[in-house]
Motif scaffolding. Structure first.
Motif, PDB file in Angstrom:
ATOM      1  N   ASN A   1       1.106 -18.924  27.994  1.00  0.00           N
ATOM      2  CA  ASN A   1       1.725 -18.607  29.286  1.00  0.00           C
ATOM      3  C   ASN A   1       1.650 -19.798  30.236  1.00  0.00           C
ATOM      4  O   ASN A   1       2.521 -19.973  31.097  1.00  0.00           O
ATOM      5  CB  ASN A   1       1.050 -17.394  29.920  1.00  0.00           C
ATOM      6  CG  ASN A   1       1.557 -16.085  29.334  1.00  0.00           C
ATOM      7  OD1 ASN A   1       2.622 -16.047  28.716  1.00  0.00           O
ATOM      8  ND2 ASN A   1       0.802 -15.017  29.522  1.00  0.00           N
TER       9      ASN A   1
ATOM     10  N   CYS B   1       8.018 -17.342  31.913  1.00  0.00           N
ATOM     11  CA  CYS B   1       8.819 -16.246  31.363  1.00  0.00           C
ATOM     12  C   CYS B   1      10.315 -16.534  31.468  1.00  0.00           C
ATOM     13  O   CYS B   1      11.131 -15.873  30.825  1.00  0.00           O
ATOM     14  CB  CYS B   1       8.469 -14.931  32.056  1.00  0.00           C
ATOM     15  SG  CYS B   1       8.712 -14.956  33.844  1.00  0.00           S
TER      16      CYS B   1
ATOM     17  N   GLN C   1       5.271 -12.298  23.140  1.00  0.00           N
ATOM     18  CA  GLN C   1       6.043 -11.898  24.311  1.00  0.00           C
ATOM     19  C   GLN C   1       7.542 -11.910  23.977  1.00  0.00           C
ATOM     20  O   GLN C   1       7.966 -12.483  22.973  1.00  0.00           O
ATOM     21  CB  GLN C   1       5.755 -12.848  25.477  1.00  0.00           C
ATOM     22  CG  GLN C   1       4.281 -12.921  25.858  1.00  0.00           C
ATOM     23  CD  GLN C   1       3.722 -11.601  26.337  1.00  0.00           C
ATOM     24  OE1 GLN C   1       4.142 -11.074  27.373  1.00  0.00           O
ATOM     25  NE2 GLN C   1       2.773 -11.046  25.592  1.00  0.00           N
TER      26      GLN C   1
END
Length: 335
Positions: A279, A284, A303
């Motif tokens: 991350n 994202c 993810q």
């Protein structure tokens, strides 16, 4: 630094020469002791094909193993695989992989091979124990060992050496001064030489009767979470990561395919990934793209925006035919 030392020019090279000479001496003596029988090799009741390298680092060995498995299965053979399981640690050995086995237990490559091919795979520090474990549970015609060209405690019937077509053997020196586990003249005694990628070298001339070139072909991108498949060209704003021996090969492949890569991040081989680490690498809003070897370590916390790029080894048909001829000859000698 190691890359420059082994594959470029570095003034520190000379500092490692004494250690390299010691390594080479130990390697020579060890192999000699196996050859004269002072150290014993275990003989398998089924043929063993060793796929390995003379040098350390990523040479395309695992894709070749996967490709050979599929080719031998198409010939009607029951195939098993053994490995040391580097990077993994199990409470018990030998460990036969199943659908719940993790890379922390078995290592990256064995899990990748098991998931890609669905053939029996076992790992153990002593590969002979892994072979025996497979034979106790499965009826197999041939067993491939992923790496292990220098593991002389396991007797082998066929040796396949993989050579990086671009980097070849670097400066040609033993570790740690160079990348070599064994010197180039070891190729004289192997059964097949597979060059990964096009290369300008004399191997194909020097060992013309047993040298073949394979190409690693990228497939579609696969989503880690949903298993959706897409053309690589459909992915945008890609952050590409690679925790393999030679990350540049992966990044160069993406560049050649004109992928929309905006960021690349290299990690150490066998890197242990976490959700927080990845991350931090990619937001994202980005598409995180990784190698298949990295993907097997990340599925449990994948993810929506994480993808990987599997590759296939295109092995020349004559190479497969030569292996099959050798297997037939070995089998007839054992009967």
């Amino acid at each position: 630094m190691i890359e420059k030392l082994w594959y470029g020019k570095n003034c520190l090279f000379w500092l490692f020469i004494p250690f390299a000479l010691l390594y080479g001496l130990i390697a020579f003596v060890r192999r000699f002791l196996y050859r004269v029988g002072m150290l014993k090799s275990w003989h398998s009741p089924v043929p063993i094909i060793v796929v390995g390298n003379l040098s350390v680092g990523g040479n395309g060995k695992t894709p070749l193993v996967v490709g050979l498995i599929e080719a031998l299965k198409q010939k009607g053979l029951q195939v098993g695989v053994v490995s040391r399981g580097y990077g993994g640690k199990s409470d018990n050995y030998p460990l036969i992989l199943n659908d719940t086995t993790t890379t922390a237990q078995a290592g990256d490559e064995p899990v990748l091979i098991y998931q890609r091919t669905n053939v029996p795979v076992a790992v153990a520090p002593h590969r002979s124990q892994a072979v025996q474990a497979l034979l106790n549970q499965y009826q197999l015609d041939v067993i491939l060992t992923d790496d292990g060209l220098q593991h002389y405690a396991l007797e082998r019937d066929i040796e396949v050496a993989v050579v990086d077509g671009k980097r070849l053997f670097g400066n040609g020196w033993w570790m740690p001064a160079g990348p070599m586990r064994e010197r180039e003249d070891r190729l004289k005694s192997v059964d097949l030489i597979i060059i990964n990628g096009d290369s300008i070298n004399n191997l194909a001339t020097k060992y013309a009767h047993k040298t073949y070139t394979m190409q690693l072909t990228p497939l579609y991108a696969v989503n880690l979470l949903t298993q959706e498949k897409k053309p690589l060209s459909s992915l945008q704003n890609i952050c590409a990561i690679a925790g393999i021996s030679h990350p540049k090969r992966f990044f160069d492949m993406l560049e050649k395919m004109q992928a929309n890569v905006t960021k690349t991040v290299s990690f150490a081989d066998h890197q242990k990934f976490t959700l927080s680490l990845l991350n931090d690498v990619a937001s994202c809003q980005q598409t995180l793209l990784m190698t298949e070897k990295d993907a097997v370590k990340c599925r449990q916390f994948a993810q929506q925006n994480w993808w990987y790029l599997p590759i296939d080894a295109q092995i020349p048909t004559p190479a497969i035919e030569q292996i099959c001829l050798l297997l037939t000859k070995i089998q007839s000698q054992r009967e």
